[in-house]
Scaffold this active site. Sequence first.
Site, short mmCIF file in Angstrom:
data_model
loop_
_atom_site.label_atom_id
_atom_site.label_comp_id
_atom_site.label_asym_id
_atom_site.label_seq_id
_atom_site.Cartn_x
_atom_site.Cartn_y
_atom_site.Cartn_z
N GLY A 1 14.09 1.08 24.64
CA GLY A 1 14.43 -0.09 23.85
C GLY A 1 15.40 0.31 22.76
O GLY A 1 15.97 1.41 22.77
N ARG B 1 0.80 -1.22 0.00
CA ARG B 1 0.00 0.00 0.00
C ARG B 1 0.84 1.27 0.00
O ARG B 1 0.35 2.34 -0.37
CB ARG B 1 -0.93 0.01 1.21
CG ARG B 1 -0.23 0.13 2.54
CD ARG B 1 -1.20 0.21 3.70
NE ARG B 1 -0.52 0.32 4.97
CZ ARG B 1 -1.14 0.46 6.14
NH1 ARG B 1 -2.46 0.50 6.17
NH2 ARG B 1 -0.45 0.55 7.25
N GLY C 1 10.86 5.60 26.44
CA GLY C 1 11.05 4.21 26.04
C GLY C 1 12.49 3.94 25.68
O GLY C 1 13.00 4.53 24.72
N VAL D 1 5.66 7.80 32.44
CA VAL D 1 5.28 9.14 32.00
C VAL D 1 3.76 9.26 32.06
O VAL D 1 3.05 8.47 31.44
CB VAL D 1 5.79 9.42 30.58
CG1 VAL D 1 5.30 10.79 30.09
CG2 VAL D 1 7.31 9.36 30.54
N ASP E 1 6.66 -9.11 11.88
CA ASP E 1 6.10 -8.40 13.03
C ASP E 1 4.65 -8.73 13.28
O ASP E 1 4.20 -8.81 14.43
CB ASP E 1 6.22 -6.88 12.82
CG ASP E 1 7.63 -6.36 12.96
OD1 ASP E 1 8.58 -7.18 12.95
OD2 ASP E 1 7.80 -5.13 13.05
N HIS F 1 44.51 -11.96 15.50
CA HIS F 1 44.96 -10.96 16.46
C HIS F 1 45.57 -9.78 15.71
O HIS F 1 46.36 -9.97 14.79
CB HIS F 1 46.02 -11.56 17.40
CG HIS F 1 46.59 -10.55 18.35
ND1 HIS F 1 45.91 -10.09 19.45
CD2 HIS F 1 47.79 -9.89 18.33
CE1 HIS F 1 46.66 -9.21 20.10
NE2 HIS F 1 47.81 -9.08 19.44
N ALA G 1 8.64 6.27 22.00
CA ALA G 1 9.16 5.01 21.46
C ALA G 1 8.83 3.89 22.43
O ALA G 1 9.71 3.20 22.94
CB ALA G 1 10.67 5.11 21.23
N ARG H 1 5.22 -1.17 19.56
CA ARG H 1 4.71 -1.31 18.20
C ARG H 1 3.32 -1.95 18.24
O ARG H 1 2.97 -2.64 19.21
CB ARG H 1 5.63 -2.21 17.36
CG ARG H 1 7.10 -1.83 17.38
CD ARG H 1 7.41 -0.65 16.51
NE ARG H 1 7.18 -0.91 15.10
CZ ARG H 1 7.31 0.01 14.14
NH1 ARG H 1 7.64 1.25 14.47
NH2 ARG H 1 7.09 -0.29 12.89
#
Length: 453
Positions: free
Chosen positions: A179, A34, A177, A234, A304, A435, A262, A265
């Site tokens: 995260g 979309r 937030g 908050v 998600d 190394h 933030a 979601r």
Amino acid sequence: MSHFDIIVIGAGPGGYAAALLASQRRKTVALIERQHLGGTCLNWGCIPTKLYLGATAHLEGLHAQSRLRLCRGSVQMDMGALKKRKNAFVAATHKAMGCCLEKHGVALVQGQASLIDKNTVRVASDAEQTLSFTTLIIATGSSTNWFAGLEPDHARILDSTDLLDLDEAPASLAVIGAGAIGLEMAEFWNRMGTAIHVIEAAPRIAPAEDEEIAQTLSGMLKRKKWNIVTGKRVAGLVNEGESVLVRLEDGTQIRVEKALVAVGRKPNTPGLGLDNAGVAMTGAGWVTTDDFLRTTPNIYAIGDVNGRTLLAHAAEHQGRYAVLHALGETAAPYTPGPIPGCIYGSIEVMRAGHTAAELAAQGKTVTVSRASLGANPISQAHGQAQGLVKVAWVDGVVHGVTAVGHGASHLVTLAEIMVRDRWTAHTAHEHIFAHPTLDEALRDALIAPQEEK
């Protein structure tokens, strides 16, 4: 009405990968989107953030060397030029993705998808279309969320998309937030000269990470003069015209130029007509899936939107699995193994597998071993030698690896291999670690003495 073997709704990392793989298996494929190809990751998340962090990494490096009195002076970033580069990169990637889909014969359909029934989808656009499918893959992702009283006004109270589009750095920023999204955004703007206030309702920042790692990160950020407030919620954000008033539930007030919300979601499922196809959802609209990522016999949900793991690389992995399962190329349940994750910046966090606390909660007897990055020559070379690597063990086998410090994200793939392949301390001696490298810190943590959690 056109028919396709597989229709994918959503062209983020998971949907895009699924569509390409299905086309490579010579199936007829339609990809419905979309908005923009690439989803949140490319357009408003992972990629723009990393472009900003990458472009300003030298600022942090120079600051680290100046603290050692090895250099002096200043460098000014051109925010307008940086924003222009970000937009150009995203646009070029859109074009490249479109060309790749066309090359592989994937039909890209622009518009809002809505299911009519278990085998038919309507796409609303300038010219409405109705498409039928044998298999459907829902890959619509997620979007920013907020609680009552924290609604962005997109002027001074911002979401992550707003913040990435600013033309100049605010004098001060409250990040609600702590995260990965909040911390990475704060890191960039701090480099640009913004005073940072981080407010997290959980007892610590980076609450999904190992407690020791999170506490170490907090201490390192406080040394950069971040104001970090944890364990407080908050109550509200008030745009007062020239500033934002942040009101905490305990009565504390913090005044800043702008605020970033933030706090989480939400799934992009409204308007999809999922009920018409018998698709079950839970909570805020997360699509319910079985052990095979199916929500009905011929409909899968990946990334998600199914609420399992909100990471772009997890979505891509799930997308490929869904196609292979739908085509009968695998009959095994979806078992991704250890899913790696990172928080990026000058101070980074990485994790693969379980934390010690998670393993203990499962009833396992856990031991841990550590290595300090202070002994690592690459960390020292960059003037940023704070941090550590930590390994969680069960019965002498690696079950989790996590780290915090400069460049920690570069350790994540080898850490994932260690967990997946069930390394023991002896395994570390079977490999030659170059190394000097940051990787040596992984070896040092593997062979360090173990102690009970």
